[in-house]
Enzyme design. Sequence first.
Site, PDB file in Angstrom:
ATOM      1  CG  HIS A 127      -2.086  -0.911  -8.053  1.00 58.57           C
ATOM      2  ND1 HIS A 127      -2.683  -0.109  -7.128  1.00 58.57           N
ATOM      3  CD2 HIS A 127      -2.240  -2.179  -7.602  1.00 58.57           C
ATOM      4  CE1 HIS A 127      -3.189  -0.851  -6.151  1.00 58.57           C
ATOM      5  NE2 HIS A 127      -2.923  -2.117  -6.412  1.00 58.57           N
TER       6      HIS A 127
ATOM      7  NE  ARG B 196      -4.228  -1.516   0.078  1.00 59.74           N
ATOM      8  CZ  ARG B 196      -4.325  -2.535  -0.762  1.00 59.74           C
ATOM      9  NH1 ARG B 196      -3.335  -2.810  -1.593  1.00 59.74           N
ATOM     10  NH2 ARG B 196      -5.414  -3.284  -0.792  1.00 59.74           N
TER      11      ARG B 196
END
Length: 304
Positions: free
Chosen positions: A267, A219
């Site tokens: 990502h 994250r």
Amino acid sequence: MPTILFAAPSLWPEYQTALPQALAEVGVTGPVVTEARPEDVDYIVYAPSSPLQDFTAYTRTKAVLSLWAGVERIVGNTTLTQPLCRMVDPGLTEGMVEWVVGHTLRHHLGMDRHIVNPGHVWDPTCPPLARERPVAVLGMGALGAACAAALQALNFPVTGWSRTERPGCLHGEDGLRQALATAQIVVLLLPKTPETENLLNAAQLALLPQGAVILNPGRGPLIDDAALLAALDAGQIGHATLDVFRVEPLPTDHPFWAHARVTVTPHIAADTRTSSAARVIAENIRRGEAGEPFLHLVDRARGY
């Protein structure tokens, strides 16, 4: 026969065939619908980006089954009182292991200096063996444990750290300092919670051996961006390969893009695979109908 509401409209084309097939495989025959009266819904298949945000009327619903691994965008919803299960997808785990192992080997072997070598420099320096390159994996849930096992199979000495006590892992603040003190490569695979935000700050980055490498497929907020950039500029951190960010897509003017010691991946470290994720959802619905415990139930107090 349960009624299953698929409340993730953007993902429906991917699951329209796969989810009914997976349900049939485990003997569940309930309809999968995209619209239903709340009082008729037994299960909600969900993504935090769904327009459904108020769960108050879903009084019959036995569980909300998320298609996302991360639950930070939903776990604080006070209307969500039903059991919440996060996605632990075998396909996602495989993808994460491949990304982590690939970039660990890239930095361990020093591949960049050979792949990008505009000066045609002949440098016969050999890297150490994997057993001489300590790695710390911060976050030893399903993804962290799988990545740690894969790295250990390649002979990397891996130290696992968890916020809470787990067998075979360091934990707590003292454990974190111990894990960082020798780690030449650090892999971040923690959830985003108030306790993990800015976990790697200036003080923690200073604990690492000079030139250590950071890999973050977990994250974005786990790292203090400003502290990381300062540590990179000072040479304390040798490189950071980052797959997740506080704002996504990463703004084009963000310093990470231009920094010579930062690699940005968009990502892509791991993605939920439709076929395997559908089987996870189907199995949890089968369990709910059979009165068995749900898989991957979220602990609201911990936030994951």
